[in-house]
Design a protein around this motif. Structure first.
Motif, PDB file in Angstrom:
ATOM      1  N   GLY A   1      10.160   6.725 -13.030  1.00  0.00           N
ATOM      2  CA  GLY A   1      10.644   6.675 -11.661  1.00  0.00           C
ATOM      3  C   GLY A   1      10.389   5.375 -10.940  1.00  0.00           C
ATOM      4  N   TYR A   2      10.122   4.305 -11.669  1.00  0.00           N
ATOM      5  CA  TYR A   2       9.828   3.027 -11.039  1.00  0.00           C
ATOM      6  C   TYR A   2      11.111   2.293 -10.670  1.00  0.00           C
ATOM      7  CZ  TYR A   2       5.025   3.876 -12.283  1.00  0.00           C
ATOM      8  OH  TYR A   2       3.769   4.429 -12.367  1.00  0.00           O
TER       9      TYR A   2
ATOM     10  N   VAL B   1       1.660   2.473 -19.965  1.00  0.00           N
ATOM     11  CA  VAL B   1       0.278   2.070 -20.241  1.00  0.00           C
ATOM     12  C   VAL B   1      -0.672   2.721 -19.244  1.00  0.00           C
ATOM     13  CG1 VAL B   1      -1.341   0.136 -20.367  1.00  0.00           C
ATOM     14  CG2 VAL B   1       1.000  -0.126 -21.237  1.00  0.00           C
ATOM     15  N   ALA B   2      -0.439   2.484 -17.965  1.00  0.00           N
ATOM     16  CA  ALA B   2      -1.338   2.992 -16.932  1.00  0.00           C
ATOM     17  C   ALA B   2      -0.639   2.958 -15.586  1.00  0.00           C
ATOM     18  CB  ALA B   2      -2.618   2.160 -16.876  1.00  0.00           C
ATOM     19  N   ALA B   3      -1.154   3.758 -14.653  1.00  0.00           N
ATOM     20  CA  ALA B   3      -0.600   3.781 -13.304  1.00  0.00           C
ATOM     21  C   ALA B   3      -1.715   4.064 -12.310  1.00  0.00           C
ATOM     22  CB  ALA B   3       0.493   4.833 -13.173  1.00  0.00           C
ATOM     23  N   ILE B   4      -1.483   3.598 -11.090  1.00  0.00           N
ATOM     24  CA  ILE B   4      -2.423   3.880 -10.007  1.00  0.00           C
ATOM     25  C   ILE B   4      -1.620   4.208  -8.758  1.00  0.00           C
ATOM     26  CG2 ILE B   4      -2.639   1.422  -9.405  1.00  0.00           C
ATOM     27  CD1 ILE B   4      -5.623   2.060  -8.728  1.00  0.00           C
ATOM     28  N   SER B   5      -1.978   5.306  -8.129  1.00  0.00           N
ATOM     29  CA  SER B   5      -1.225   5.781  -6.980  1.00  0.00           C
ATOM     30  C   SER B   5      -1.687   5.087  -5.704  1.00  0.00           C
ATOM     31  CB  SER B   5      -1.394   7.288  -6.836  1.00  0.00           C
ATOM     32  OG  SER B   5      -2.720   7.587  -6.430  1.00  0.00           O
ATOM     33  N   VAL B   6      -1.003   5.378  -4.614  1.00  0.00           N
ATOM     34  CA  VAL B   6      -1.361   4.785  -3.333  1.00  0.00           C
ATOM     35  C   VAL B   6      -2.756   5.229  -2.891  1.00  0.00           C
ATOM     36  CG1 VAL B   6       1.007   4.466  -2.573  1.00  0.00           C
ATOM     37  CG2 VAL B   6      -0.154   6.618  -2.074  1.00  0.00           C
TER      38      VAL B   6
ATOM     39  N   SER C   1       0.804  -1.216   0.000  1.00  0.00           N
ATOM     40  CA  SER C   1       0.000   0.000   0.000  1.00  0.00           C
ATOM     41  C   SER C   1       0.842   1.273   0.000  1.00  0.00           C
ATOM     42  CB  SER C   1      -0.944   0.007   1.210  1.00  0.00           C
ATOM     43  OG  SER C   1      -0.203  -0.084   2.410  1.00  0.00           O
ATOM     44  N   ASN C   2       2.134   1.147   0.201  1.00  0.00           N
ATOM     45  CA  ASN C   2       3.035   2.305   0.167  1.00  0.00           C
ATOM     46  C   ASN C   2       3.607   2.568  -1.218  1.00  0.00           C
ATOM     47  OD1 ASN C   2       2.698   2.669   2.901  1.00  0.00           O
ATOM     48  ND2 ASN C   2       4.589   1.622   3.474  1.00  0.00           N
ATOM     49  N   TYR C   3       3.196   1.773  -2.192  1.00  0.00           N
ATOM     50  CA  TYR C   3       3.782   1.852  -3.528  1.00  0.00           C
ATOM     51  C   TYR C   3       2.765   2.271  -4.580  1.00  0.00           C
ATOM     52  CZ  TYR C   3       8.052  -0.226  -1.794  1.00  0.00           C
ATOM     53  OH  TYR C   3       9.220  -0.439  -1.108  1.00  0.00           O
ATOM     54  N   ASN C   4       3.191   3.228  -5.390  1.00  0.00           N
ATOM     55  CA  ASN C   4       2.468   3.516  -6.621  1.00  0.00           C
ATOM     56  C   ASN C   4       2.802   2.419  -7.620  1.00  0.00           C
ATOM     57  OD1 ASN C   4       1.583   6.144  -5.685  1.00  0.00           O
ATOM     58  ND2 ASN C   4       3.684   6.835  -6.039  1.00  0.00           N
TER      59      ASN C   4
ATOM     60  N   MET D   1       8.047   3.635  -4.684  1.00  0.00           N
ATOM     61  CA  MET D   1       7.637   4.114  -3.378  1.00  0.00           C
ATOM     62  C   MET D   1       6.910   5.443  -3.519  1.00  0.00           C
ATOM     63  SD  MET D   1       7.657   3.765  -0.045  1.00  0.00           S
ATOM     64  CE  MET D   1       8.983   2.691   0.487  1.00  0.00           C
ATOM     65  N   ALA D   2       5.820   5.589  -2.801  1.00  0.00           N
ATOM     66  CA  ALA D   2       5.080   6.846  -2.834  1.00  0.00           C
ATOM     67  C   ALA D   2       5.964   7.996  -2.361  1.00  0.00           C
ATOM     68  CB  ALA D   2       3.851   6.736  -1.951  1.00  0.00           C
ATOM     69  N   SER D   3       5.875   9.117  -3.060  1.00  0.00           N
ATOM     70  CA  SER D   3       6.653  10.295  -2.697  1.00  0.00           C
ATOM     71  C   SER D   3       5.962  11.535  -3.228  1.00  0.00           C
ATOM     72  CB  SER D   3       8.072  10.197  -3.264  1.00  0.00           C
ATOM     73  OG  SER D   3       8.056  10.411  -4.660  1.00  0.00           O
ATOM     74  N   ALA D   4       6.457  12.694  -2.775  1.00  0.00           N
ATOM     75  CA  ALA D   4       5.879  13.965  -3.226  1.00  0.00           C
ATOM     76  C   ALA D   4       6.218  14.266  -4.681  1.00  0.00           C
ATOM     77  CB  ALA D   4       6.368  15.096  -2.328  1.00  0.00           C
ATOM     78  N   THR D   5       7.194  13.574  -5.212  1.00  0.00           N
ATOM     79  CA  THR D   5       7.618  13.829  -6.590  1.00  0.00           C
ATOM     80  C   THR D   5       7.104  12.761  -7.549  1.00  0.00           C
ATOM     81  OG1 THR D   5       9.683  12.643  -6.184  1.00  0.00           O
ATOM     82  CG2 THR D   5       9.691  15.033  -5.842  1.00  0.00           C
ATOM     83  N   TYR D   6       6.052  12.099  -7.182  1.00  0.00           N
ATOM     84  CA  TYR D   6       5.502  11.009  -7.996  1.00  0.00           C
ATOM     85  C   TYR D   6       5.109  11.484  -9.394  1.00  0.00           C
ATOM     86  CZ  TYR D   6       1.778   7.828  -9.608  1.00  0.00           C
ATOM     87  OH  TYR D   6       0.964   6.988 -10.336  1.00  0.00           O
ATOM     88  N   LEU D   7       5.610  10.751 -10.374  1.00  0.00           N
ATOM     89  CA  LEU D   7       5.187  10.918 -11.757  1.00  0.00           C
ATOM     90  C   LEU D   7       4.746   9.562 -12.267  1.00  0.00           C
ATOM     91  CD1 LEU D   7       8.030  13.208 -13.161  1.00  0.00           C
ATOM     92  CD2 LEU D   7       5.671  13.873 -12.647  1.00  0.00           C
TER      93      LEU D   7
END
Length: 124
Positions: free
Chosen positions: A110-111, A48-53, A30-33, A100-106
Motif C-alpha cells: 500500500g505504499y 524488509v521492515a516498516a515503522i508506523s506513525v 510524521s503523517n506517513y508510515n 499516508m497513515a490510515s485505518a487500513t494500514y498494512l
C-alpha cells in the motif's frame, strides 16, 4: 507529493554492518508510515521492515533474524535501516517507501511513494 532519497548503501564484507537513511521532503513526514523493501538480482521485490506513525515496527522475519532495525526521526524527516551481520544474500537494491497513515494500514503493502534505491553489496 513526498520525495524520498536513500543513502548509506555500499560495499561491505560479510559480517559487516551498514545503516541506510531515507530523507523525506514534501508533506508532513510524521503523517506517513514508512517502509523498506529490497530487490535482489533476478528476484521480486520483497518487504524488509516498516515503522508506523506511532512507532510500531514490523519485520520480515523470514530472513532478518533480528539483524535489522528500523527507526525514524520525525524532526529530521528520516527513516533508518540498521543492518548487522550482513550476508551475501542480503545483496540488493534497498528502497524506502511511504504511505499516508490510515485505518487500513498494512506494513507490507500500500505504499504510494518510493525512493530511487540504494545499492547494498555484500561480498564474502
Amino acid at each position: 507529493q513526498v520525495q524520498l532519497v536513500e543513502s548509506g548503501g555500499g560495499l561491505v564484507q560479510a559480517g559487516g554492518s551498514l545503516r541506510l537513511s531515507c530523507v523525506a521532503s514534501g508533506r508532513t513526514f510524521s503523517n506517513y508510515n514508512m517502509g523498506w523493501f529490497r530487490r535482489a538480482p533476478g528476484k521480486e521485490r520483497e518487504f524488509v521492515a516498516a515503522i508506523s506513525v506511532s512507532g510500531g515496527r514490523a519485520y520480515n522475519i523470514e530472513f532478518m533474524k533480528g539483524r535489522f532495525t528500523i527507526s525514524r526521526d520525525n524532526a529530521k524527516k528520516t527513516v533508518y535501516l540498521e543492518m548487522n551481520s550482513l550476508q551475501p544474500e542480503d545483496t540488493a537494491v534497498y528502497y524506502c517507501a511511504a504511505q499516508m497513515a490510515s485505518a487500513t494500514y498494512l506494513p507490507v503493502m500500500g505504499y504510494d511513494y518510493w525512493g530511487q534505491g540504494a545499492q547494498v553489496t555484500v561480498h564474502s
